[in-house]
Design an enzyme around this catalytic site. Structure first.
Site, PDB file in Angstrom:
ATOM      1  N   TYR A 195       0.823  -1.209   0.000  1.00 16.20           N
ATOM      2  CA  TYR A 195       0.000   0.000   0.000  1.00 16.20           C
ATOM      3  C   TYR A 195       0.860   1.264   0.000  1.00 16.20           C
ATOM      4  O   TYR A 195       1.587   1.543   0.965  1.00 16.20           O
ATOM      5  CB  TYR A 195      -0.964   0.021   1.192  1.00 16.20           C
ATOM      6  CG  TYR A 195      -1.960  -1.131   1.212  1.00 16.20           C
ATOM      7  CD1 TYR A 195      -2.203  -1.904   0.075  1.00 16.20           C
ATOM      8  CD2 TYR A 195      -2.668  -1.448   2.365  1.00 16.20           C
ATOM      9  CE1 TYR A 195      -3.113  -2.955   0.093  1.00 16.20           C
ATOM     10  CE2 TYR A 195      -3.583  -2.503   2.387  1.00 16.20           C
ATOM     11  CZ  TYR A 195      -3.793  -3.248   1.243  1.00 16.20           C
ATOM     12  OH  TYR A 195      -4.688  -4.285   1.270  1.00 16.20           O
ATOM     13  N   HIS A 215       0.022 -11.881   0.798  1.00 16.67           N
ATOM     14  CA  HIS A 215      -0.989 -11.028   0.146  1.00 16.67           C
ATOM     15  C   HIS A 215      -1.819 -11.781  -0.910  1.00 16.67           C
ATOM     16  O   HIS A 215      -3.005 -11.563  -1.038  1.00 16.67           O
ATOM     17  CB  HIS A 215      -0.297  -9.800  -0.467  1.00 16.67           C
ATOM     18  CG  HIS A 215      -1.177  -8.592  -0.544  1.00 16.67           C
ATOM     19  ND1 HIS A 215      -0.726  -7.315  -0.419  1.00 16.67           N
ATOM     20  CD2 HIS A 215      -2.508  -8.471  -0.734  1.00 16.67           C
ATOM     21  CE1 HIS A 215      -1.734  -6.460  -0.528  1.00 16.67           C
ATOM     22  NE2 HIS A 215      -2.824  -7.142  -0.731  1.00 16.67           N
TER      23      HIS A 215
HETATM   24  P1  NAP Z   1     -14.116  -0.443   1.520  1.00 15.77           P
HETATM   25  O1  NAP Z   1     -13.688  -0.451   2.917  1.00 15.77           O
HETATM   26  O2  NAP Z   1     -15.158  -1.386   1.086  1.00 15.77           O
HETATM   27  O3  NAP Z   1     -14.613   1.024   1.112  1.00 15.77           O
HETATM   28  C1  NAP Z   1     -13.828   2.150   1.299  1.00 15.77           C
HETATM   29  C2  NAP Z   1     -14.565   3.362   0.725  1.00 15.77           C
HETATM   30  O4  NAP Z   1     -15.808   3.537   1.403  1.00 15.77           O
HETATM   31  C3  NAP Z   1     -13.801   4.661   0.870  1.00 15.77           C
HETATM   32  O5  NAP Z   1     -14.000   5.400  -0.299  1.00 15.77           O
HETATM   33  C4  NAP Z   1     -14.468   5.349   2.056  1.00 15.77           C
HETATM   34  O6  NAP Z   1     -14.451   6.750   1.970  1.00 15.77           O
HETATM   35  C5  NAP Z   1     -15.892   4.874   1.907  1.00 15.77           C
HETATM   36  N1  NAP Z   1     -16.578   4.808   3.197  1.00 15.77           N
HETATM   37  C6  NAP Z   1     -16.101   4.291   4.352  1.00 15.77           C
HETATM   38  N2  NAP Z   1     -17.018   4.368   5.318  1.00 15.77           N
HETATM   39  C7  NAP Z   1     -18.092   4.966   4.774  1.00 15.77           C
HETATM   40  C8  NAP Z   1     -19.363   5.364   5.284  1.00 15.77           C
HETATM   41  N3  NAP Z   1     -19.687   5.106   6.559  1.00 15.77           N
HETATM   42  N4  NAP Z   1     -20.245   5.964   4.434  1.00 15.77           N
HETATM   43  C9  NAP Z   1     -19.915   6.213   3.149  1.00 15.77           C
HETATM   44  N5  NAP Z   1     -18.729   5.875   2.602  1.00 15.77           N
HETATM   45  C10 NAP Z   1     -17.828   5.253   3.414  1.00 15.77           C
HETATM   46  O7  NAP Z   1     -12.899  -0.619   0.516  1.00 15.77           O
HETATM   47  P2  NAP Z   1     -11.364  -1.033   0.599  1.00 15.77           P
HETATM   48  O8  NAP Z   1     -10.543   0.072   1.119  1.00 15.77           O
HETATM   49  O9  NAP Z   1     -11.039  -1.596  -0.740  1.00 15.77           O
HETATM   50  O10 NAP Z   1     -11.327  -2.279   1.602  1.00 15.77           O
HETATM   51  C11 NAP Z   1     -11.089  -2.164   2.984  1.00 15.77           C
HETATM   52  C12 NAP Z   1      -9.686  -2.611   3.347  1.00 15.77           C
HETATM   53  O11 NAP Z   1      -9.470  -3.984   3.008  1.00 15.77           O
HETATM   54  C13 NAP Z   1      -8.577  -1.895   2.576  1.00 15.77           C
HETATM   55  O12 NAP Z   1      -8.413  -0.561   2.996  1.00 15.77           O
HETATM   56  C14 NAP Z   1      -7.420  -2.819   2.828  1.00 15.77           C
HETATM   57  O13 NAP Z   1      -6.891  -2.618   4.118  1.00 15.77           O
HETATM   58  C15 NAP Z   1      -8.095  -4.180   2.691  1.00 15.77           C
HETATM   59  N6  NAP Z   1      -7.996  -4.771   1.323  1.00 15.77           N
HETATM   60  C16 NAP Z   1      -7.284  -5.931   1.176  1.00 15.77           C
HETATM   61  C17 NAP Z   1      -7.152  -6.494  -0.085  1.00 15.77           C
HETATM   62  C18 NAP Z   1      -6.352  -7.759  -0.241  1.00 15.77           C
HETATM   63  O14 NAP Z   1      -6.013  -8.119  -1.376  1.00 15.77           O
HETATM   64  N7  NAP Z   1      -6.064  -8.450   0.826  1.00 15.77           N
HETATM   65  C19 NAP Z   1      -7.755  -5.897  -1.211  1.00 15.77           C
HETATM   66  C20 NAP Z   1      -8.506  -4.744  -1.020  1.00 15.77           C
HETATM   67  C21 NAP Z   1      -8.629  -4.191   0.247  1.00 15.77           C
HETATM   68  P3  NAP Z   1     -13.546   7.681   2.914  1.00 15.77           P
HETATM   69  O15 NAP Z   1     -12.158   7.104   2.898  1.00 15.77           O
HETATM   70  O16 NAP Z   1     -13.675   9.009   2.284  1.00 15.77           O
HETATM   71  O17 NAP Z   1     -14.120   7.668   4.307  1.00 15.77           O
END
Ligand code: NAP
Length: 293
Positions: free
Chosen positions: A65, A123
């Site tokens: 990241y 990962h």
């Molecule tokens: P997510 O958590 O599903 O969504 C994040 C998005 O939702 C951001 O744009 C955020 O905006 C918004 N958001 C958060 N809370 C909200 C709310 N209460 N109301 C409206 N919008 C909201 O997506 P993600 O970041 O892809 O997944 C979460 C975590 O999983 C990642 O950050 C990472 O740590 C991990 N991940 C792991 C892998 C893997 O391959 N292992 C892949 C993808 C992700 P704001 O930031 O503006 O609040």
């Protein structure tokens, strides 16, 4: 104030158990794309601190990241409260070799400003599982990581993993899971249940906007949200943790988003809510290839 206390109290109680007996709250925090823009840094730190205050102690990051910038931000966020956090980081498969894994882990430890990582994940799958497990076990023996797991493994990969020497020491598998992507319910989720190994759900909000738009099309979802006095996206998050065998790691930058996400732990979906949700976002009826971002 009452709202915050209720959330804290709920998250203390709503926990799941890792195979080694460690209990964790069912909601943690993601950090992908955080720490990359200096103008957003203060808000991101405040968001992570707020999440910790509320009990979302699992903080997920990865060496990938922002090329280490997310780990650096996390290190700063937990600097004076390391023991309150449960840090998860991930190693690139091409670093998960006998020759490279220690150096990769040392890099993460340095950026995180800590001398141990609570959970270190591969990962995604690389070439040699046996070599990776051996390296992860070595890091564990050295005390650099307390436990290890994997990410983006489908059922057949998990079966192969647990048949490797020490492969059954795997603590979790972090995979994509949200209302719009339920494929793992057909086989991976039940398989992990038989191993007493929880799933860690990434992108549980379907990355925000996309799922918000999908949810907005359905008045039934709006009505469920109104009934619980919350927003539709909070219903979607509450749904991912409904059965107590999934730990979801939503990522949020704004403090209000962090609070809303933590609040999702207080929502008890009824059987009727669940039936209506199933009719709009159906359960998988057959094996689906693992969804990956
Ligand atoms: P997510 O958590 O599903 O969504 C994040 C998005 O939702 C951001 O744009 C955020 O905006 C918004 N958001 C958060 N809370 C909200 C709310 N209460 N109301 C409206 N919008 C909201 O997506 P993600 O970041 O892809 O997944 C979460 C975590 O999983 C990642 O950050 C990472 O740590 C991990 N991940 C792991 C892998 C893997 O391959 N292992 C892949 C993808 C992700 P704001 O930031 O503006 O609040």
């Amino acid at each position: 104030m009452e709202r915050m206390e209720t959330i804290k109290d709920t998250l203390r109680k709503r926990t799941l158990t890792l195979p080694d007996g460690t209990r964790l709250p069912v909601l943690g925090q993601g950090t992908w794309k955080m720490g990359e823009i200096s103008g957003k840094r203060e808000a991101e730190l405040e968001g992570l601190q707020t999440g910790l205050d509320l009990g979302m102690k699992v903080i997920d990051t990865a060496e990938m990241y922002g090329d280490g910038q997310s780990e650096q931000l996390v290190g700063e966020a937990v600097k004076h409260r390391r023991e309150e956090a449960f840090l998860v980081s991930k190693v690139y498969p091409h670093h998960a070799t006998s020759a490279n894994i220690e150096e990769a882990c040392d890099g993460s430890l340095k950026r995180l400003q800590t001398d141990y990582i609570d959970l270190y994940l591969l990962h995604w799958r690389g070439r040699d599982l046996a070599e990776t497990v051996e390296g992860l076990e070595r890091l564990k023996q050295a005390g650099k990581i307390l436990r290890w797991g994997v990410s983006n493994f489908d059922t057949s990969d998990m079966e192969e993993l647990v048949h490797q020497k020490d492969g059954n020491h795997c603590a979790t598998n972090q995979v994509l899971y949200h209302l719009g992507s339920r494929g793992i319910e057909f086989d991976l989720l039940p398989w992990q249940q038989t191993q007493q190994m929880p799933i860690m759900a990434y992108s549980p909000l379907g990355q925000g906007e996309t799922l918000v738009k999908k949810l907005a099309k359905h008045t039934a979802i709006q009505k469920i949200a109104e009934k619980h006095h919350v927003k539709p996206l909070q219903i979607a998050l509450a749904w991912t943790i409904r059965e107590g065998n999934v730990l979801a790691i939503p990522k949020a930058t704004s403090k209000e988003h962090v609070i809303e996400n933590a609040e999702a732990s207080t929502i008890e979906l009824s059987l009727d809510d669940m039936k209506q949700i199933d009719s709009i976002f159906p359960k998988p009826a057959r094996k689906m290839p693992l969804d990956i971002i």
